[in-house]
Design a protein around this motif. Structure first.
Motif, PDB file in Angstrom:
ATOM      1  N   ARG A 174      -4.604  -6.438  -5.283  1.00 27.91           N
ATOM      2  CA  ARG A 174      -4.264  -5.143  -4.678  1.00 27.91           C
ATOM      3  C   ARG A 174      -2.898  -4.647  -5.145  1.00 27.91           C
ATOM      4  NH1 ARG A 174      -6.852  -3.736   0.443  1.00 27.91           N
ATOM      5  NH2 ARG A 174      -8.717  -5.026   0.680  1.00 27.91           N
ATOM      6  N   SER A 175      -2.819  -3.343  -5.399  1.00 24.00           N
ATOM      7  CA  SER A 175      -1.553  -2.682  -5.732  1.00 24.00           C
ATOM      8  C   SER A 175      -1.644  -1.250  -5.223  1.00 24.00           C
ATOM      9  CB  SER A 175      -1.301  -2.702  -7.241  1.00 24.00           C
ATOM     10  OG  SER A 175      -0.086  -2.051  -7.547  1.00 24.00           O
ATOM     11  N   GLU A 176      -0.869  -0.954  -4.195  1.00 30.06           N
ATOM     12  CA  GLU A 176      -0.963   0.345  -3.519  1.00 30.06           C
ATOM     13  C   GLU A 176       0.412   0.988  -3.405  1.00 30.06           C
ATOM     14  OE1 GLU A 176      -4.732  -0.765  -0.552  1.00 30.06           O
ATOM     15  OE2 GLU A 176      -2.696  -0.569   0.270  1.00 30.06           O
ATOM     16  N   GLN A 177       0.404   2.316  -3.356  1.00 28.73           N
ATOM     17  CA  GLN A 177       1.653   3.063  -3.144  1.00 28.73           C
ATOM     18  C   GLN A 177       1.383   4.190  -2.154  1.00 28.73           C
ATOM     19  OE1 GLN A 177       3.429   5.517  -6.414  1.00 28.73           O
ATOM     20  NE2 GLN A 177       5.247   4.250  -6.105  1.00 28.73           N
ATOM     21  N   ASP A 178       2.387   4.539  -1.385  1.00 26.84           N
ATOM     22  CA  ASP A 178       2.281   5.653  -0.454  1.00 26.84           C
ATOM     23  C   ASP A 178       2.232   6.960  -1.242  1.00 26.84           C
ATOM     24  OD1 ASP A 178       2.442   7.555   1.528  1.00 26.84           O
ATOM     25  OD2 ASP A 178       4.535   7.113   2.057  1.00 26.84           O
ATOM     26  N   ALA A 179       1.018   7.499  -1.419  1.00 29.84           N
ATOM     27  CA  ALA A 179       0.860   8.727  -2.203  1.00 29.84           C
ATOM     28  C   ALA A 179       1.473   9.932  -1.500  1.00 29.84           C
ATOM     29  CB  ALA A 179      -0.625   8.977  -2.470  1.00 29.84           C
ATOM     30  N   GLY A 180       1.740   9.807  -0.213  1.00 30.05           N
ATOM     31  CA  GLY A 180       2.406  10.888   0.499  1.00 30.05           C
ATOM     32  C   GLY A 180       3.828  11.099   0.044  1.00 30.05           C
ATOM     33  N   SER A 181       4.372  10.160  -0.730  1.00 27.05           N
ATOM     34  CA  SER A 181       5.743  10.290  -1.244  1.00 27.05           C
ATOM     35  C   SER A 181       5.808  11.130  -2.513  1.00 27.05           C
ATOM     36  CB  SER A 181       6.320   8.899  -1.525  1.00 27.05           C
ATOM     37  OG  SER A 181       5.608   8.262  -2.584  1.00 27.05           O
TER      38      SER A 181
END
Length: 477
Positions: free
Chosen positions: A44-51
Motif C-alpha cells: 500500500r502507498s496512499e496520499q491525501d489527495a485533498g492536499s
C-alpha cells in the motif's frame, strides 16, 4: 496580448509552479509541500489527495500576486504529475478516499487478470500491466468504490476539473499505464469489463496540449489566473522532463540521471520491444516517445559522502579508464535496458584503489546508458546528435565527460530543465507558440556541450564489450 504560460508539477513531496515568458525565462515561481505518502504492508502507498488542490491553488496565487498586472497575460496552464496515481472523486472533484500512489502495488490480482484478458492488445502496444500500473489500481478501486463516486481521476484530471469547473478529459500520457491503448486510440474496454470497472468512471482521452477548458470565475478568484485562461492537457513527469531538455523531434534523446537512469527519445514510428523493456508514450504531434527507466543510476553512489564527490571526480578524471568493469546495481533486479529480476551487481577484476573503484562505478552506469541507446537503435529508434542530459548526475562534468567517451558522442547538459518547464512547454504549444517544436526551440535553455575524451574512447569501448559479454554469460541479455 496574452504571452505568459504556467507549468504545474505535482511531485510526490511537493507542488512546483513556474510562469514563463515566450523566451522561456521564469517570471514567477512558487512551491508548496505535500504530505508524505503513507506506506504500509501489502504494497500500500496512499496520499491525501485533498492536499493537491490547495497546494496548486496557493502556488498559483503566489505567482499571480508576484506578477501583479502581468497575471492577466497568462494564456494557458498545463499540469504534469506522477504516472499512474489515481483517486476516486465526487461530483465536485473532491476525493472520496486517499489516492493510490504510483508505487502502490496491492492490486496483484487485478494485474494478472488485466495481463491475461488483454494479452493480444498489450503485445501490440508494448505495455504489460503489472501490480504497479495505474490499470491494476483502477481495477482495485472499482471493487472498493465509496458512495458518491463519479469519476476515477489521475492527479492532473482532478486539478484541471477544479480550474475549469467541470469534468475534463485525461491525456494519453497519464492514461498510458492506466489501460489506454494509444495505437487503437481507445480504452482497453475488454479489460475494464473483466475487472468490473464501470465505463462512466473513465474519462475521455485526448492528446497532450489539447485544450481541456478555460479557467472559470471561481478558480480565477482563488488563483489569480485570468478568466478564460486555457487549461491544456499535460504529460507525466517523466515525459515533461524529457521535453524540458529539448528532446521533442525525431532522433533526439535525453538521459535523466537521478537515483535511477531514465532514457527517453523521439521516434517516427512505434517501437516494439519483444522483451518488454522499452515502452512508448504518444507524442503530442503523433510521433512516439520510446524509452524506459532502469534500476541503476545515481544510486550507485549512495554510499559516498556527497562532500567527497568533487575530489573523487577530479581524481577519476586524472586516472583515466578504470582497470575493472563494474555493474554497480543497488539491490536486485533490472528493468531497463534489459529485464532481469535476478540481476545483481558485479565487478570483473580487483580495483587498484578507491579512485579506480569509484571511476568504475561511473563507467558502469554509462555502459547501461550505451546499451539502452544501442537497444533502441536496433528497435528502429536511433539517436541523432548529442544525448541531452539532466538530473543530479548531470551536474558532474566529470561523469558527463566519461559518459560522452563511452557513448562516443557529445553529451549536452541542459541546465534548469525540470517537470514544471516541460509542463509550461505543453501549455505554450498552440497558445503562445504554434507547436511543441517551436516552443522548445524558444524556451529550452541552450545547454553545455561535453565532448568525448578521444584518448579514452578505445579503452572504454573494450571495457564495454567485456560488460556486455558478462551480461550475456549471465543470461540477462
Amino acid at each position: 496580448m496574452s504571452e505568459l504560460v504556467a507549468g504545474v508539477d505535482v511531485a510526490t513531496a511537493n507542488v512546483r509552479v513556474q510562469v514563463h515568458d515566450p523566451s522561456g525565462a521564469v517570471v514567477a515561481a512558487a512551491s508548496r509541500q505535500l504530505p508524505q505518502p503513507v506506506r504500509s504492508s501489502g504494497g500500500r502507498s496512499e496520499q491525501d489527495a485533498g492536499s493537491w488542490w490547495p497546494a496548486v491553488r496557493d502556488s498559483l496565487a503566489e505567482c499571480t500576486r508576484a506578477l501583479g498586472g502581468r497575471a492577466a497575460d497568462i494564456a494557458a496552464v498545463a499540469i504534469s504529475a506522477t504516472s499512474g496515481t489515481v483517486v476516486v472523486v465526487d461530483r465536485d472533484a473532491d476525493p472520496l478516499a486517499p489516492a493510490l500512489m504510483y508505487d502502490d502495488r496491492r492490486a496483484e490480482e487485478a494485474a494478472r487478470a488485466a495481463a491475461e484478458v488483454g494479452a493480444q492488445r498489450w503485445r501490440r502496444t508494448g505495455i504489460t500491466p503489472s501490480a504497479g500500473s495505474g490499470l491494476a489500481r483502477i481495477g482495485w478501486l472499482a471493487g472498493h468504490l465509496p458512495d458518491g463516486a463519479v469519476r476515477i481521476c489521475h492527479t492532473p484530471d482532478l486539478l484541471a476539473w477544479k480550474l475549469v469547473g467541470h469534468p475534463v478529459a485525461t491525456d494519453s500520457s497519464h492514461a498510458l499505464k492506466s489501460g489506454y491503448d494509444p495505437v487503437a486510440g481507445e480504452w482497453a474496454t475488454e479489460v475494464f469489463d473483466a475487472l468490473k470497472v464501470p465505463a462512466d468512471l473513465l474519462p475521455e482521452v485526448v492528446r497532450p496540449t489539447t485544450v481541456l477548458g478555460t479557467v472559470g470565475a471561481p478558480a480565477a478568484e482563488l488563483t489569480g489566473l485570468p478568466v478564460g485562461c486555457e487549461v491544456r492537457a499535460g504529460m507525466t513527469d517523466g515525459c515533461a522532463g524529457q521535453l524540458a531538455c529539448g528532446a521533442v523531434d525525431v532522433g533526439q534523446f535525453v538521459t535523466v540521471l537521478g537515483t535511477t537512469l531514465v532514457l527517453k527519445g523521439v521516434s517516427a514510428e512505434l517501437v516494439h520491444d519483444p522483451a518488454g523493456a522499452v515502452y512508448s508514450h504518444l507524442h503530442p504531434d503523433g510521433m512516439w516517445l520510446p524509452g524506459g527507466a532502469a534500476n541503476i543510476g545515481g544510486s550507485a553512489l549512495s554510499d559516498v559522502d556527497p562532500a567527497e564527490l568533487p575530489q573523487l571526480d577530479e581524481a577519476a578524471t586524472e586516472r583515466g579508464p578504470a582497470s575493472v568493469v563494474n555493474y554497480p546495481l543497488r539491490g536486485a533486479g533490472e528493468r531497463f535496458p534489459f529485464l532481469a529480476p535476478e540481476a545483481t551487481s558485479f565487478v570483473l577484476g580487483t580495483p587498484q584503489d578507491r579512485v579506480d573503484e569509484y571511476r568504475s562505478r561511473l563507467e558502469g552506469v554509462a555502459f547501461c546508458e550505451r546499451l539502452a541507446l544501442q537497444r533502441l537503435a536496433e528497435l528502429g529508434a536511433p539517436v541523432d546528435g548529442p544525448v541531452r542530459t539532466a538530473g543530479g548526475g548531470a551536474r558532474s562534468v566529470a561523469w558527463s565527460r566519461i559518459r560522452a567517451s563511452v557513448l562516443d558522442r557529445p553529451v549536452l547538459r541542459v541546465h534548469r530543465a525540470g517537470t514544471a518547464l516541460g509542463a509550461a512547454l505543453l501549455a505554450a504549444s498552440g497558445s503562445v507558440h504554434p507547436d511543441l517544436s517551436t516552443a522548445a526551440a524558444a524556451m529550452v535553455p541552450e545547454g553545455e556541450l561535453v565532448e568525448p575524451v578521444r584518448a579514452e574512447v578505445a579503452a572504454l569501448d573494450a571495457s564495454y564489450q567485456r560488460f556486455v559479454g558478462e551480461l550475456r554469460n549471465r543470461g540477462w541479455i
